[in-house]
Design a protein around this motif. Structure first.
Motif, mmCIF file in Angstrom:
data_model
loop_
_atom_site.group_PDB
_atom_site.id
_atom_site.type_symbol
_atom_site.label_atom_id
_atom_site.label_comp_id
_atom_site.label_asym_id
_atom_site.label_seq_id
_atom_site.Cartn_x
_atom_site.Cartn_y
_atom_site.Cartn_z
ATOM 1 N N ARG A 1 18.189 -22.413 -34.602
ATOM 2 C CA ARG A 1 18.708 -22.755 -33.276
ATOM 3 C C ARG A 1 18.554 -24.244 -33.026
ATOM 4 N NH1 ARG A 1 17.651 -24.157 -28.593
ATOM 5 N NH2 ARG A 1 15.411 -24.165 -28.753
ATOM 6 N N GLN A 2 17.384 -24.788 -33.356
ATOM 7 C CA GLN A 2 17.137 -26.219 -33.153
ATOM 8 C C GLN A 2 18.017 -27.067 -34.069
ATOM 9 O OE1 GLN A 2 12.937 -27.071 -33.529
ATOM 10 N NE2 GLN A 2 12.378 -25.550 -31.991
ATOM 11 N N THR B 1 7.823 -23.456 -36.409
ATOM 12 C CA THR B 1 8.542 -22.501 -35.589
ATOM 13 C C THR B 1 9.029 -21.345 -36.462
ATOM 14 O OG1 THR B 1 10.315 -22.282 -33.966
ATOM 15 C CG2 THR B 1 10.754 -23.703 -35.836
ATOM 16 N N GLY C 1 17.411 -32.336 -36.686
ATOM 17 C CA GLY C 1 16.940 -32.422 -35.310
ATOM 18 C C GLY C 1 15.533 -32.969 -35.156
ATOM 19 N N HIS D 1 21.071 -29.381 -32.758
ATOM 20 C CA HIS D 1 21.078 -30.826 -32.998
ATOM 21 C C HIS D 1 22.410 -31.267 -33.612
ATOM 22 C CE1 HIS D 1 19.820 -34.825 -34.193
ATOM 23 N NE2 HIS D 1 20.219 -34.544 -35.425
ATOM 24 N N GLU E 1 14.417 -19.631 -34.549
ATOM 25 C CA GLU E 1 14.269 -20.799 -33.677
ATOM 26 C C GLU E 1 14.547 -22.097 -34.440
ATOM 27 O OE1 GLU E 1 13.579 -23.305 -30.430
ATOM 28 O OE2 GLU E 1 14.172 -21.207 -30.571
ATOM 29 N N SER E 2 14.134 -22.168 -35.696
ATOM 30 C CA SER E 2 14.395 -23.381 -36.477
ATOM 31 C C SER E 2 15.894 -23.577 -36.676
ATOM 32 C CB SER E 2 13.670 -23.334 -37.823
ATOM 33 O OG SER E 2 14.228 -22.362 -38.672
#
Length: 182
Positions: free
Chosen positions: A162-163, A155, A81, A167, A159-160
């Motif tokens: 999630r990103q 992050t 991402g 992506h 959260e990493s």
């Protein structure tokens, strides 16, 4: 499908290592091939010497599957991402390493679980620094990025993921739409 596919990454790396030898000079091929062969013989020899054949096969399959999942779980949140250069774009070393990587914060537990590679930006900028020292270089890199106007992305672990997973879902949306799985 990302995590199930990671179970094959350990095996993929073994095959990739062997295939990589094809393009190496003869001396390097002999040395590196010999080391790969020695490792394989020792690994298989130890497994089959200590366990029955069935248990050895199960151990090897589980070990390689978990190895792949662990490696993928370390690398994916650092890169998936993130911005990538357009074909033909000429990014300098600093720009390429900072913009295509994100660091994952989380303290000593995350540092240990990710082997220090949660400091991915520093790892790519200074690959020769021991991973246990990457944390100490981080403030200098952050300061330099701010000075030259490069966004330094960092992050938390959740959260990493999630990103990264978001992506991958976004990239695969077109393929799912084509086969009717939306």
């Amino acid at each position: 499908m990302f995590f199930p596919l990671l179970t094959l990454e350990g095996f993929n790396l073994k095959v990739g290592s062997a295939l990589f030898l094809r393009g190496r000079p003869r001396g390097a091929r002999l040395l590196e091939g010999g080391l790969l062969l020695a490792h394989t013989v020792a690994y298989l020899g130890l497994a089959f010497a200590l366990l029955s054949p069935g248990k050895a096969v199960v151990l090897i399959l589980i070990h390689q599957a978990l190895f792949g999942v662990h490696l993928g779980s370390v690398f994916a949140p650092n890169h998936k991402g993130m911005e990538m250069p357009e074909p033909g774009a000429r990014w300098g070393h600093l720009r390429r390493q900072v913009l295509t990587s994100r660091n994952v914060r989380g303290g000593v537990v995350v540092d240990w679980m990710m082997g220090g590679l949660n400091y991915q930006i520093e790892h790519h900028l200074f690959p020769g620094i021991p991973r246990c020292s990457l944390r100490r270089v981080r403030p200098l890199v952050m300061e330099h990025c701010e000075r030259v106007g490069l966004p330094y992305v960092e992050t938390g672990l959740v959260e990493s993921y999630r990103q990264a997973l978001g992506h991958m879902r976004e990239v695969g949306a077109g393929l799912r739409a084509e086969d009717g799985r939306g």
